[in-house]
Design an enzyme around this catalytic site. Structure first.
Site, short mmCIF file in Angstrom:
data_model
loop_
_atom_site.label_atom_id
_atom_site.label_comp_id
_atom_site.label_asym_id
_atom_site.label_seq_id
_atom_site.Cartn_x
_atom_site.Cartn_y
_atom_site.Cartn_z
N LYS A 280 12.10 7.77 18.09
CA LYS A 280 12.38 6.69 17.15
C LYS A 280 11.51 5.48 17.47
O LYS A 280 11.09 5.30 18.61
CB LYS A 280 13.85 6.25 17.31
CG LYS A 280 14.88 7.18 16.72
CD LYS A 280 16.28 6.63 16.89
CE LYS A 280 17.32 7.57 16.32
NZ LYS A 280 17.27 7.76 14.86
N ASP A 291 25.70 6.14 18.71
CA ASP A 291 25.62 7.44 18.06
C ASP A 291 26.76 8.39 18.49
O ASP A 291 26.80 9.53 18.04
CB ASP A 291 24.24 8.07 18.34
CG ASP A 291 23.72 8.87 17.17
OD1 ASP A 291 24.24 8.71 16.05
OD2 ASP A 291 22.77 9.67 17.38
N ARG A 354 23.35 17.12 13.44
CA ARG A 354 23.77 18.34 12.73
C ARG A 354 23.72 19.56 13.64
O ARG A 354 24.46 20.51 13.44
CB ARG A 354 22.90 18.52 11.48
CG ARG A 354 21.43 18.61 11.75
CD ARG A 354 20.59 18.32 10.53
NE ARG A 354 20.50 16.89 10.22
CZ ARG A 354 19.88 16.38 9.17
NH1 ARG A 354 19.26 17.17 8.31
NH2 ARG A 354 19.86 15.07 8.97
N1 BES Z 1 21.70 8.96 14.70
C1 BES Z 1 20.76 9.08 13.65
C2 BES Z 1 21.27 8.54 12.33
C3 BES Z 1 21.36 7.04 12.21
C4 BES Z 1 20.30 6.29 11.77
C5 BES Z 1 22.54 6.40 12.47
C6 BES Z 1 20.42 4.94 11.62
C7 BES Z 1 22.67 5.04 12.31
C8 BES Z 1 21.60 4.31 11.88
C9 BES Z 1 20.43 10.54 13.41
O1 BES Z 1 20.44 11.35 14.52
C10 BES Z 1 19.04 10.56 12.85
O2 BES Z 1 18.15 10.11 13.50
N2 BES Z 1 18.87 11.08 11.63
C11 BES Z 1 17.61 11.12 10.97
C12 BES Z 1 17.49 12.45 10.26
C13 BES Z 1 16.14 12.71 9.67
C14 BES Z 1 15.12 12.87 10.77
C15 BES Z 1 16.20 13.95 8.82
C16 BES Z 1 17.54 9.97 9.98
O3 BES Z 1 18.54 9.68 9.32
O4 BES Z 1 16.50 9.33 9.92
ZN ZN Z 2 21.77 10.73 16.06
ZN ZN Z 3 18.64 11.29 15.64
#
Ligand code: BES
Ligand code: ZN
Ligand code: ZN
Length: 503
Positions: A280, A291, A354
């Protein structure tokens, strides 16, 4: 440490004395007439404020009368409730929070709330008392345990709720329920607010076991060896990049006959999400300590259900791990196998929630529960869709949807039903494995994530997925009974309301 203690009294307020009396004000049904105070008597100061239309009783109005010396009290705080026909228990929760803030502002250490008169029926008075105690406990939460300065021993605020129904069984039960719901929500908030180094999968499991002590909850935490034995390839695949061992937390509560099918909750317990190899950006990455808030919500829910002694059987599962880019970490393109034998290619290691949920949903399905609910900070896309106001939920079961909506009205937590159709599932098909963990299409990222999860739930079991990525922390001042920065403990209260429909 709790910042407030709330007591219920069955006394006549005119026989009491103390620092501050709290009265409620409502607008007069007759236009242009002065507002009305729910307390039978008033003082000179209050009367002239009513006459001068300084006290109007509109919802959100807060006015203090210092040194008013009314009845046996030194100060008076008036809280505006708005018109009777617009009042809900959410109004009362907000009113409780407004009162707590004002009591702190005028530096009172105790206040006496005359509850009679806030509702027009005995039933509503009982319900409102539950909401009031809930609001007081929720808004007084703070997370200061890691600060060494500014830790001056703040005195615990003493709140006395005074009502003629103080000895009534239903009233006492409502008071107790409000207290438990708020305490368990605050417990979930604390788990969320603890930083990643102090909230590892191992610590999450230990904290859960410790909290369940003295309750009838049975908690076990599977270690890596056991998780391997259970073929949880999704959870193991995510945990590969971390020096911290994963845990699979299993919670069981038996409140009904052993023959009765349980209900099941699953929560994402990702104690820190760096994104893994698909790392990230640095900005706001610290927020990824939150998370595990889905897991925290499920743990809080289980604690509340057991303390309320609900006559229902419940199981709950929290897959817990970090998502780190260590040298053994899962790489984009790697393929892992979930507990049910389905394979997935991991095309983005940041879509890890997921993967850990897949094994937990398969395991939950094996218990043949009456329903499965999962909750997770799953997608940034839900934040785009709903902001931090509503939690988006997905279900294809209309009857279950009705139950969820009813529960959310009770809890006051805002939820929104999101679409999930076969097209979303299709987008998650893999090229080299059964599934891909990222969608092949653009957009609808929360729905395609839900479509992925659905592949791991037994088709005969009603299932709903709650994406709390937008609501799990920092709800700002929108709900003034939540802290402006930090975890919210969202979904605990709604999930308990859902469980109550299965007793
Ligand atoms: N934990 C994150 C989701 C998230 C993002 C929660 C921002 C709270 C605030 C999750 O694991 C994630 O990174 N999801 C990705 C999925 C994508 C790569 C398909 C996302 O939402 O960007
Ligand atoms: Zn996550
Ligand atoms: Zn993630």
């Amino acid at each position: 440490m709790a910042n407030i203690q709330v007591h219920l009294h069955a006394k006549d307020i005119s026989t009491l004395n103390g620092d501050t009396l709290v009265v409620f004000t409502k607008p007069n049904a007759v236009k242009d007439k002065p507002a009305k105070i729910t307390h039978a008597e008033t003082s000179k100061a209050l009367d002239s404020a009513l006459e001068d239309k300084i006290l109007t009783g509109v919802n959100g109005e807060v006015l203090s009368f210092r040194e008013a010396r009314f009845l046996g009290f030194r100060n008076v705080i008036s809280i505006g409730l708005g018109a009777d026909n617009k009042m809900t228990h959410e109004t009362i929760r907000q009113a409780a929070a407004a009162l707590y803030k004002e009591a702190k502002a005028i530096k009172t250490k105790e206040f006496f709330v005359h509850l009679d008169g806030i509702a027009t029926s005995q039933n509503d008075l009982v319900e409102y008392t539950k909401a009031f105690v809930e609001g007081l406990h929720l808004c007084s939460y703070s997370f200061n345990e890691l600060k060494t300065v500014d830790q001056k021993k703040t005195e615990v605020m003493q709140a006395h709720l005074v009502t003629k129904l103080g000895k009534n069984k239903a009233m006492q039960a409502a008071f107790n329920e409000g207290t438990i719901l708020a305490a368990c929500t605050n417990f979930a908030k604390r788990l969320g607010d603890l930083p990643g180094n102090l909230m590892t999968p191992t610590i999450l499991a230990e904290e859960t076991i410790a909290a369940a002590k003295g309750t009838s909850l049975k908690v076990t935490a599977w270690d890596k060896k056991r998780i391997e034995k259970e073929n949880m390839g999704g959870l193991l695949g995510v945990a590969r990049g971390s020096a911290e061992e994963p845990r699979f937390i299993v919670m069981e509560y038996k409140g009904a006959a052993a023959t009765k099918k349980p209900i099941a909750f699953v929560g994402k317990g990702l104690t820190f999400d760096t994104g893994g190899i698909s790392i990230k950006p640095s900005a706001k990455m610290e927020e990824m300590k939150y998370d595990m808030c889905g897991g925290a919500a499920v743990i809080g829910t289980m604690l509340a259900i057991s303390q309320l002694k609900l006559k229902v059987n419940v199981v709950a599962y929290v897959p817990a791990t970090e998502n780190m880019p260590g040298s053994r970490a899962t790489k984009p393109g790697d393929v892992h196998t979930a507990r049910n034998g389905k394979t997935f290619e991991i095309n983005n290691t940041d879509a890890e929630g997921r993967l850990i949920l897949s094994d937990a949903l398969v395991y939950a399905s094996e218990q043949k529960p009456q329903f499965i609910i999962d909750t997770a900070t799953l997608t940034g896309a839900i934040v785009v869709a709903l902001g931090n106001i509503h939690t988006g939920y997905f279900t294809r079961n209309a009857a279950f949807k009705n139950k969820i909506e009813k529960a959310a009205v009770e809890s006051g937590e805002l939820v929104w039903n999101m679409p999930l159709v076969d097209a979303h599932v299709k987008d998650m098909k893999g090229t080299f494995a059964d599934l891909s963990n990222v969608s092949s299409a653009g957009g609808a990222g929360s729905a395609t994530a839900a479509g992925f999860l659905e592949q791991f739930v037994d088709a005969d079991i009603p299932w709903a997925h709650f994406d709390i990525a937008g609501t799990a922390w920092a709800c700002g001042n929108r709900l003034n009974y939540c802290t402006s920065k930090g975890a919210t403990g969202v979904m605990v209260r709604t999930f308990v309301e859902i469980a109550k429909q299965y007793v």
